[in-house]
Scaffold this motif. Structure first.
Motif, mmCIF file in Angstrom:
data_model
loop_
_atom_site.group_PDB
_atom_site.id
_atom_site.type_symbol
_atom_site.label_atom_id
_atom_site.label_comp_id
_atom_site.label_asym_id
_atom_site.label_seq_id
_atom_site.Cartn_x
_atom_site.Cartn_y
_atom_site.Cartn_z
ATOM 1 N N LEU B 7 -34.878 28.326 -19.135
ATOM 2 C CA LEU B 7 -36.202 28.935 -19.284
ATOM 3 C C LEU B 7 -36.051 30.367 -19.739
ATOM 4 O O LEU B 7 -35.115 31.059 -19.346
ATOM 5 N N LYS B 8 -37.008 30.809 -20.577
ATOM 6 C CA LYS B 8 -36.982 32.199 -21.022
ATOM 7 C C LYS B 8 -38.120 32.933 -20.363
ATOM 8 O O LYS B 8 -39.254 32.462 -20.322
ATOM 9 N N LEU B 9 -37.789 34.074 -19.754
ATOM 10 C CA LEU B 9 -38.819 34.861 -19.078
ATOM 11 C C LEU B 9 -38.587 36.302 -19.477
ATOM 12 O O LEU B 9 -37.658 36.943 -19.004
ATOM 13 N N GLY B 10 -39.449 36.814 -20.402
ATOM 14 C CA GLY B 10 -39.217 38.159 -20.902
ATOM 15 C C GLY B 10 -37.871 38.220 -21.594
ATOM 16 O O GLY B 10 -37.538 37.377 -22.413
ATOM 17 N N GLY B 11 -37.074 39.201 -21.208
ATOM 18 C CA GLY B 11 -35.772 39.332 -21.841
ATOM 19 C C GLY B 11 -34.676 38.599 -21.095
ATOM 20 O O GLY B 11 -33.504 38.838 -21.335
ATOM 21 N N ALA B 12 -35.073 37.714 -20.183
ATOM 22 C CA ALA B 12 -34.056 37.047 -19.372
ATOM 23 C C ALA B 12 -34.123 35.539 -19.539
ATOM 24 O O ALA B 12 -35.178 34.984 -19.851
ATOM 25 N N ILE B 14 -33.403 31.942 -17.546
ATOM 26 C CA ILE B 14 -33.239 31.449 -16.178
ATOM 27 C C ILE B 14 -32.771 29.998 -16.205
ATOM 28 O O ILE B 14 -33.351 29.161 -16.901
ATOM 29 N N VAL B 15 -31.714 29.757 -15.466
ATOM 30 C CA VAL B 15 -31.197 28.394 -15.353
ATOM 31 C C VAL B 15 -31.157 28.051 -13.875
ATOM 32 O O VAL B 15 -30.571 28.793 -13.090
ATOM 33 N N ASP B 48 -29.304 30.067 -11.011
ATOM 34 C CA ASP B 48 -29.608 29.797 -9.600
ATOM 35 C C ASP B 48 -28.825 28.561 -9.169
ATOM 36 O O ASP B 48 -29.051 27.466 -9.679
ATOM 37 N N ILE B 49 -27.908 28.752 -8.240
ATOM 38 C CA ILE B 49 -27.122 27.595 -7.791
ATOM 39 C C ILE B 49 -27.398 27.290 -6.320
ATOM 40 O O ILE B 49 -26.547 26.782 -5.612
ATOM 41 N N SER B 50 -28.622 27.608 -5.874
ATOM 42 C CA SER B 50 -28.902 27.396 -4.446
ATOM 43 C C SER B 50 -28.924 25.917 -4.093
ATOM 44 O O SER B 50 -28.778 25.553 -2.928
#
Lengths: 291, 133
Positions: B7-12, B14-15, B48-50
């Motif tokens: 996922l793209k959120l702003g300049g970041a 997220i996986v 995120d590997i929670s």
């Protein structure tokens, strides 16, 4: 073996029981025996009586080996006795003496009958009592070891508490030597606490660690690396001057932030989390106030 | 499921890894993520590997690789939500992932990335200001 001689043996044991019991207890209570004083006479007497009763029952069923099924109740009883003595602090010799002291009176009673077939049974009985005393030793040692194991576990648990100093700041005061098994307990406790408290910073205080050699340092670094992987920073504190020298001499390098005292480390942790400790008001002038 | 969504959120980017990683999935993620960083110009990657309960040396190395690749492409990697058991396993395997930033949860991870984004924004602004002078 379940013959008349067996019946005769049982009847002798039954008939002579008061005398056997008396001289047995006498030898248990004799001056050189350390058994006196720590256990009440009445209790000792009950135990001795029960043991003779079980012995007669077992012999009555024709068994002659202490490991056989017929002796199970006797073995259980002796196990209980030696377990309780282990906890009361008796030595193994004292515990075994309880059984061995019964040997003389029983053999004497059998010889006293004058019947050669009964006197011949004295030898197997003496061997039987030896086996039983060995059994008490085994149970004694097993229960001692159990006590030692439990104490070791308790020490390990007691000496690795994780305390919360502030929101998101944990302290882990380590006491005692760090070996690999303790390191894993420490690591698990610390990591779980980091998750539970959502801690950002963990202070590992090693004031109570007597020596830091390469192995201990390695264990420390492992713990710190694991905490870092979880997203928490570690500060090591409480490195005593001698230990700092030893570490340098050994070439041990802890590539982490370290502070001399827990207070310094805590101050740093507060600063890093954007907090500061300030005096609420100026200290009252000393001397005049007290009057 | 043969791809992990990015996922793209702003300049970041997220996986979140919600399934047990097997080697092919890990390789696919590494490839996808590299392509995505390049195409979006993202400055931060948050993994995120929670939900990840089992890691092996391969997955550990994959995390390290992702971090190295994104550093080359000028993006920071932050791994968040590692479980205690996973952390212990990685340390015992000798994978200390020194090139990766870590955070306890996704919130703190995003804060880390955002501070990095702000920094680079400031840099860009001052660079522009210098050019205009």
């Amino acid at each position: 073996m379940v013959t008349d001689s067996s019946d005769a043996l049982l009847s002798v044991l039954a008939k002579e029981e008061p005398r056997i019991l008396r001289s047995w207890l006498e030898s248990l209570n004799a001056g050189d025996s350390p058994q006196t004083g720590r256990i009440r006479d009445a209790e000792l007497r009950t135990q001795a009586q029960a043991m003779l009763q079980h012995l007669r029952d077992a012999l009555g069923s024709g068994a002659s080996d202490a490991k056989s099924e017929a002796f199970a109740p006797l073995r259980d009883m002796l196990g209980d006795i030696s377990r309780s003595r282990a906890l009361q602090g008796f030595t193994p010799a004292e515990t075994a003496h309880f059984i061995l002291a019964a040997k003389d009176p029983i053999v004497e009673a059998l010889n006293g009958t004058g019947d050669p077939s009964l006197a011949a049974r004295a030898w197997p009985i003496s061997r039987l009592l030896d086996q039983l005393s060995l059994h008490t030793m085994e149970v004694f040692l097993a229960s001692r070891e159990e006590v030692i194991g439990r104490q070791g576990q308790e020490i390990a648990e007691l000496s690795t508490p994780v305390v919360q100093l502030w929101d998101g700041i944990l302290a882990l005061p380590l006491i005692g030597t760090l070996d690999s098994s303790r390191t894993s307990v420490v690591m698990e406790n610390l990591l779980q606490a980091i998750v539970d408290e959502e801690a950002e910073i963990a202070i590992i205080d090693i004031t109570g660690v007597p020596t830091v050699d390469t192995l201990v340092a390695q264990h420390l670094l492992k713990t710190i690396a694991a905490a870092r992987l979880m997203g928490a920073d570690c500060i090591v504190s409480g490195i005593r001057p001698q230990i700092a020298q030893t570490m340098v001499h050994l070439g041990v390098e802890l590539n982490v932030v370290s502070k001399a005292t827990l207070a310094d480390a805590f101050a740093l942790a507060l600063r890093r989390t954007g907090r500061a400790v300030v005096r609420a008001k100026a200290p009252a002038p000393t001397g005049e106030d007290r009057t | 499921m043969d791809r992990i969504p990015i996922l793209k959120l702003g300049g970041a980017l997220i996986v979140t890894i919600q399934v047990d990683m097997h080697d092919r999935l890990a390789l696919a993620l590494e490839e996808d993520l590299t392509a995505k960083i390049a195409s979006t110009g993202a400055r931060g990657v948050l993994i995120d590997i929670s939900a990840l309960e089992i890691v092996d040396s391969f997955i550990g190395r994959m995390l390290d690789n992702i971090a190295a690749v994104s550093r080359v492409l000028d993006a920071d990697t932050v791994v968040v939500g590692m479980r205690p058991a996973v952390a212990i396993t990685l340390v015992e395997l000798g994978l200390e992932l020194t090139g990766i930033k870590t955070a306890l949860n996704i919130e703190r991870g995003m804060a880390l990335i955002r501070s990095r984004l702000d920094e680079s924004k400031d840099e860009a602004r001052s660079a522009r200001a210098r050019r205009e002078d």
